[in-house]
Design a protein around this motif. Structure first.
Motif, PDB file in Angstrom:
ATOM      1  N   GLU A 213       0.808  -1.225   0.000  1.00  0.00           N
ATOM      2  CA  GLU A 213       0.000   0.000   0.000  1.00  0.00           C
ATOM      3  C   GLU A 213       0.838   1.271   0.000  1.00  0.00           C
ATOM      4  O   GLU A 213       0.482   2.255  -0.668  1.00  0.00           O
ATOM      5  CB  GLU A 213      -0.988   0.003   1.162  1.00  0.00           C
ATOM      6  CG  GLU A 213      -0.406  -0.114   2.547  1.00  0.00           C
ATOM      7  CD  GLU A 213      -1.508  -0.129   3.607  1.00  0.00           C
ATOM      8  OE1 GLU A 213      -2.465   0.657   3.504  1.00  0.00           O
ATOM      9  OE2 GLU A 213      -1.413  -0.941   4.541  1.00  0.00           O
ATOM     10  N   TYR A 216       2.031   1.867  -3.518  1.00  0.00           N
ATOM     11  CA  TYR A 216       0.951   2.402  -4.355  1.00  0.00           C
ATOM     12  C   TYR A 216       0.873   3.922  -4.172  1.00  0.00           C
ATOM     13  O   TYR A 216       0.782   4.684  -5.146  1.00  0.00           O
ATOM     14  CB  TYR A 216      -0.385   1.758  -3.974  1.00  0.00           C
ATOM     15  CG  TYR A 216      -1.349   1.552  -5.112  1.00  0.00           C
ATOM     16  CD1 TYR A 216      -1.662   2.571  -5.997  1.00  0.00           C
ATOM     17  CD2 TYR A 216      -1.970   0.317  -5.303  1.00  0.00           C
ATOM     18  CE1 TYR A 216      -2.567   2.369  -7.034  1.00  0.00           C
ATOM     19  CE2 TYR A 216      -2.859   0.105  -6.335  1.00  0.00           C
ATOM     20  CZ  TYR A 216      -3.160   1.130  -7.206  1.00  0.00           C
ATOM     21  OH  TYR A 216      -4.049   0.929  -8.236  1.00  0.00           O
ATOM     22  N   ARG A 217       0.936   4.372  -2.931  1.00  0.00           N
ATOM     23  CA  ARG A 217       0.924   5.808  -2.655  1.00  0.00           C
ATOM     24  C   ARG A 217       2.098   6.507  -3.342  1.00  0.00           C
ATOM     25  O   ARG A 217       1.936   7.571  -3.955  1.00  0.00           O
ATOM     26  CB  ARG A 217       1.008   6.058  -1.147  1.00  0.00           C
ATOM     27  CG  ARG A 217      -0.214   5.644  -0.345  1.00  0.00           C
ATOM     28  CD  ARG A 217       0.065   5.839   1.149  1.00  0.00           C
ATOM     29  NE  ARG A 217      -1.035   5.419   1.980  1.00  0.00           N
ATOM     30  CZ  ARG A 217      -2.044   6.213   2.360  1.00  0.00           C
ATOM     31  NH1 ARG A 217      -2.067   7.469   1.939  1.00  0.00           N
ATOM     32  NH2 ARG A 217      -3.002   5.763   3.132  1.00  0.00           N
ATOM     33  N   VAL A 230      -5.701   5.620   0.784  1.00  0.00           N
ATOM     34  CA  VAL A 230      -5.909   4.182   0.599  1.00  0.00           C
ATOM     35  C   VAL A 230      -6.814   3.716   1.728  1.00  0.00           C
ATOM     36  O   VAL A 230      -6.422   3.698   2.894  1.00  0.00           O
ATOM     37  CB  VAL A 230      -4.578   3.403   0.611  1.00  0.00           C
ATOM     38  CG1 VAL A 230      -4.848   1.908   0.442  1.00  0.00           C
ATOM     39  CG2 VAL A 230      -3.641   3.905  -0.493  1.00  0.00           C
ATOM     40  N   ILE A 268      -8.896   3.342  -3.545  1.00  0.00           N
ATOM     41  CA  ILE A 268      -7.741   4.229  -3.658  1.00  0.00           C
ATOM     42  C   ILE A 268      -8.170   5.509  -4.365  1.00  0.00           C
ATOM     43  O   ILE A 268      -8.669   5.473  -5.492  1.00  0.00           O
ATOM     44  CB  ILE A 268      -6.602   3.516  -4.423  1.00  0.00           C
ATOM     45  CG1 ILE A 268      -6.189   2.253  -3.650  1.00  0.00           C
ATOM     46  CG2 ILE A 268      -5.418   4.454  -4.623  1.00  0.00           C
ATOM     47  CD1 ILE A 268      -5.538   1.208  -4.485  1.00  0.00           C
TER      48      ILE A 268
END
Length: 287
Positions: A213, A216-217, A230, A268
């Protein structure tokens, strides 16, 4: 990853989702990662849409859903907006979005699989909606102009791409200034041992390519997005993994304990900056 490896993965994904579409046409259904099913019961794809939504849609749009969330329920869509669904499959999220943006808006779906596009266009015809268009293409090369979309949605598809950075750059490019990125995807939390991740390939595509996660950010920020959030929607526990992995020819009990709580579906959100307006942060930016 070599060009050959990228091409091979893309062809496998295309083949699996094409096969899923053919199963739907034959009266079956599909699960996350295009697993064969006569009634999808895996913990990733089950119970994502309520009857008030699915009751409005052709049956094949529901059966062909391969997602891990319901971005149309979480994204704030408004009358007159233009929406793009990356990896639209049988079209369920496109059709739901088209109803929400109304006749003055438009919903696009993008998919690389001929069989899924055929189902999606048939579902469009059955729905009677006129503000829908399905495009053939890859999410790494979106065939739409710069600054043309108000909202981008996606449902458990970005994790399948081998070039997620490019996907996110393309999403940023086609969004209008102030546009919203609002997708459902599978992410991981904490360290996942390589051998476990390889074993989880039995949990098909929705897990194997999932980003951590925080990564992803970071990738969203690198693409230019801000106000990144998220929000977990489902955390997969031992019993979820055991249910899905049973009968896969591996030690499901041992593997299930090792992945407990480390894989989750998440909503997201992010914004493309609009420098002409005062910057904002938090959920109110998505209303």
């Amino acid at each position: 990853m070599s060009t050959t490896e990228v091409s091979n993965i893309k062809e496998v994904v295309k083949q699996k989702y094409g096969e899923a579409a053919l199963r739907v046409k034959a009266g079956g259904s599909s699960c996350c990662g295009a697993t064969a099913a006569t009634g999808c019961c895996d913990p990733i794809t089950s119970n994502l849409y309520d009857v008030s939504q699915t009751g409005q849609l052709p049956e094949e749009a529901v059966l062909a859903s391969l997602g891990c969330g319901n971005p149309t329920a979480l994204a704030q869509l408004h009358e007159g907006e233009t929406v793009l669904d990356l990896g639209s499959g049988g079209g369920i999220d496109v059709l739901l979005s088209a109803r929400r943006v109304g006749p003055s808006g438009k919903a696009y779906g993008l998919d690389m699989t001929e069989e899924m596009l055929a189902i999606a266009n048939e579902n469009k015809r059955k729905s009677g909606l006129t503000n829908v268009e399905f495009l053939k293409g890859e999410i790494e090369n979106i065939p739409l102009p710069d600054n043309s979309m108000d909202v981008i949605i996606s449902n458990c598809v970005i994790n399948l791409s081998v070039d997620k950075d490019r996907v996110l750059r393309e999403a940023f490019r086609v969004l209008k200034p102030g546009g919203r990125f609002a997708v459902s995807d599978v992410v991981t939390r904490g360290e996942i041992l390589p051998e476990i991740r390889r074993s989880v390939l039995a949990w098909v595509g929705c897990i194997a390519g999932a980003l951590e996660e925080s990564e992803y950010r970071s990738k969203l920020a690198a693409a230019g997005f801000e106000a990144i959030e998220v929000e977990p929607t489902r955390v997969y526990r031992t019993e979820d993994a055991r249910e899905f992995l049973a009968g896969q020819g591996i030690d499901a009990d041992a593997l299930a304990q090792q992945v407990d709580g480390k894989f989750l579906s998440a909503f997201i959100r992010a914004l493309k900056p609009n420098r002409s307006k005062e910057a904002c942060c938090g959920p109110t930016c998505f209303s």
